[in-house]
Design an enzyme around this catalytic site. Structure first.
Site, PDB file in Angstrom:
ATOM      1  N   GLY A 326       0.823  -1.207   0.000  1.00 37.49           N
ATOM      2  CA  GLY A 326       0.000   0.000   0.000  1.00 37.49           C
ATOM      3  C   GLY A 326       0.855   1.254   0.000  1.00 37.49           C
ATOM      4  N   SER A 327       0.392   2.270   0.700  1.00 37.06           N
ATOM      5  CA  SER A 327       1.077   3.567   0.679  1.00 37.06           C
ATOM      6  C   SER A 327       2.403   3.574   1.420  1.00 37.06           C
ATOM      7  CB  SER A 327       0.158   4.650   1.261  1.00 37.06           C
ATOM      8  OG  SER A 327      -0.964   4.858   0.413  1.00 37.06           O
TER       9      SER A 327
END
Length: 619
Positions: A326-327
């Site tokens: 993810g981020s």
């Protein structure tokens, strides 16, 4: 009637007697000759062989099990020990009727069906003179009951043995591991099977497996004189066993406890490392299981319950769990853009809340529906702008992006010293062509830029890569074991940290830009992890992340409360502290936790507080 007298023929009778005597003498001589020949064959020709057989009838060689080494945490807390217990064992060659003996034993003590099945299996593979355990960990009452009836149970022995015990059970299960019964394949693959002639236990996973050679020790032997029933009369000669080496881990038990408490019943994993040495300070996978269940052989029902549980307690999420980063991938992607010259810290991009490829109607959405407006590198990390990284990934191209990320270790095993880890996946055009026989599409490059798509990483890998980021590119192999003690000198011998090929970023200002942005993630009012930075007594650099579990339609809106728990996003956080002189780097994933800033970052903060603010002395 006149009597008729018959005179004996003395000469004939003498001849007949002599003939018979000669024949008898010849037969006797031949028999004596055969007897002497046989005696010569046994006593002279095969003297050594039969002397050995005779000697073995009264002298037996018995192996002596070595004491297994202990396992400690970095502060000296025992994580694996040896406890004296009694076990019930049978020697097949001394048992007249096995079925009858087993029935008699079961009348005296409880023997489960799983114990009996295991015993029958061992009986088929063991030699008749070997002791085969039927029941472990007998109670004092059971020992007394068997002792009173021992006279009617030939071949049944009560043995005192040291049994492996894990006092903290589930808390250290996924790092310490456990010992279990040796199976046929393991015995076949041993370099020295005789070293296990006195024990039927071997390390299965974790430190118990990876450091089996050090922990096990070396078997001893003793020659004993026995009677006809096989009972030991006296010891003739003894070679003492060499105890196994003690092992000290880098693991800090109090960090383990703090992490487990912080998860508060959620599923997930946490790994904390020391950036400059690679020392693994904590390795937690929850939920966990009690390793003591496996030491004497787990019963079928209990194992089925564990293995089929929806919570997967046997699965080591920290080492084997593969999740989209993810981020949390954005600082690394941003650093790639700076180092490869595609952006500068001042490069700006307008974020309207979505991104579109030319000629493609599909919209790649930002997590913030209304968008972030004009965004530079700093703000893209602080507020976790997806659109900035869609564009940057497309500019870099999948192959250049993949190559740079692999320099940190994405898509590769870290080489941790307890083994058992997964490699994750850092996709590329060549990988997809080989693995899936498909072409690479531009949209796949976009979602790779925000840590989604094919990209997978393990919590261990994320922690190690975060540690490398903290110390500006110096990569270290994660190490669970800190030191090993030699029983001959009782001194601890430290394990030397192992450096890995560095990342190779040339420009120091690029590190400064990314690390400062990560610091503001925690300590800026706009940061996605600001809730853990308000009252922090040290500076933290971090990055939150969420990883999609399932895709949603273009026109649909993700509302966490409306989604089933098992379908919610995973919550992630990576961070290190203090920023000025990093001492700890942490990676956290909370499965289906939702927000990384709200759920995952507080877990990391609690572990950092425990490590950096601890005032009481170590136990």
């Amino acid at each position: 009637m006149a009597l008729r007298l018959t005179l004996k023929d003395a000469v004939q009778e003498t001849y007949l007697f002599r003939s018979r005597a000669i024949v008898a003498g010849v037969f006797t001589a031949l028999a004596l000759l055969v007897l002497v020949a046989r005696l010569y064959y046994l006593q002279v020709v095969h003297h050594t062989h039969f002397t050995t057989l005779s000697h073995n009838n009264r002298v037996a060689v018995q192996p002596i099990a070595p004491t297994r080494g202990l396992i400690y945490d970095r502060n000296g807390v025992i994580l694996a020990e040896n406890l004296p217990t009694y076990s019930l064992e049978l020697v097949p060659e001394r048992v007249d009727d096995m079925e009858q003996t087993l029935a008699a034993v079961r009348e005296l003590i409880d023997v489960s069906e799983s114990d009996l099945a295991r015993f029958q299996d061992d009986l088929r593979h063991a030699r008749r003179f070997e002791e085969i355990p039927l029941r472990f960990r007998l109670t004092d009452e059971e020992v007394a009951r068997l002792a009173v009836n021992r006279h009617r149970l030939p071949g049944v022995e009560i043995k005192s043995r040291l049994t492996r015990n894990y006092p903290l059970g589930p808390l250290t299960a996924h790092v310490v591991g456990y010992v279990g019964r040796i199976n046929v394949e393991e015995l076949r693959n041993l370099e020295d099977p005789t070293n296990y002639s006195a024990t039927n236990r071997i390390g299965k996973v974790g430190v118990e497996w990876s450091h089996e050679t050090s922990l096990h020790g070396k078997v001893g032997f003793e020659q004993v004189e026995t009677n006809a029933r096989g009972r030991v009369l006296r010891v003739l000669e003894r070679t003492a066993p060499q105890p196994g080496k003690n092992v000290q881990l880098n693991i800090d038990l109090r960090l383990q406890q703090a992490a487990e408490a912080a998860f508060a019943g959620e599923r997930g994993a946490l790994v904390a490392v020391e950036p400059r040495t690679g020392a693994v300070l904590a390795l937690v996978s929850v939920p966990s299981y009690d390793t003591n269940l496996f030491v004497d052989g787990i019963d079928v029902a209990t194992y089925r319950e564990l293995s089929q549980s929806r919570e997967q307690p046997l699965f080591n999420r920290a080492l084997r769990g593969q999740y989209p980063p993810g981020s949390t991938a954005k600082p690394f992607v941003g650093l790639a853009g700076l180092e490869l010259g595609d952006i500068t810290p001042d490069t700006k991009l307008f974020c309207p809340g979505h991104y579109q490829l030319k000629g493609d109607e599909r919209r790649y959405r930002d997590w913030k529906k209304e968008g972030h407006g004009w965004v530079d590198l700093n703000r893209s990390i602080v507020e976790s702008c997806d659109v900035f990284y869609y564009d940057l990934a497309l500019t870099l191209g999948i192959d250049r992006l993949s190559d740079f990320m692999q320099r940190f270790g994405f898509g590769h095993r870290t080489g941790i010293d307890i083994g058992g880890e997964s490699s994750g996946l850092m996709p590329s055009r060549a990988w997809k062509r080989q693995a899936r026989r498909e072409a690479w599409f531009p949209g796949e490059t976009l979602i790779t830029g925000i840590g989604q798509g094919f990209t997978l990483t393990t919590p261990l890998q994320l922690a190690a890569n975060t540690g490398a980021l903290a110390v500006r590119g110096q990569r270290m192999q994660p190490q669970v074991v800190r030191a090993v003690s030699d029983p001959t000198d009782e001194q601890w011998h430290s394990v030397v940290p192992k450096p890995l090929p560095p990342v190779g970023v040339v420009h120091p200002e690029h590190w400064d830009s990314v690390i400062e942005a990560m610091r503001q993630v925690v300590h800026s009012p706009r940061g996605t992890a600001r809730r853990i930075g308000y009252d922090a007594q040290f500076t933290i650099a971090g990055k939150t992340g969420t990883a999609q579990v399932f895709g949603i339609a273009q026109d649909a809106e993700y509302v966490e409360e409306d989604v089933a728990k098992l379908l919610r996003d995973h919550a992630l956080f990576i961070g290190f502290a203090p920023v000025e002189e990093p001492r700890i780097a942490v990676a956290v994933i909370v499965e289906n936790g939702g927000s990384g800033g709200a759920v995952a970052s507080p877990v990391a903060r609690r572990v950092m507080d425990e490590y950096l603010l601890r005032k009481e002395p170590a136990p």
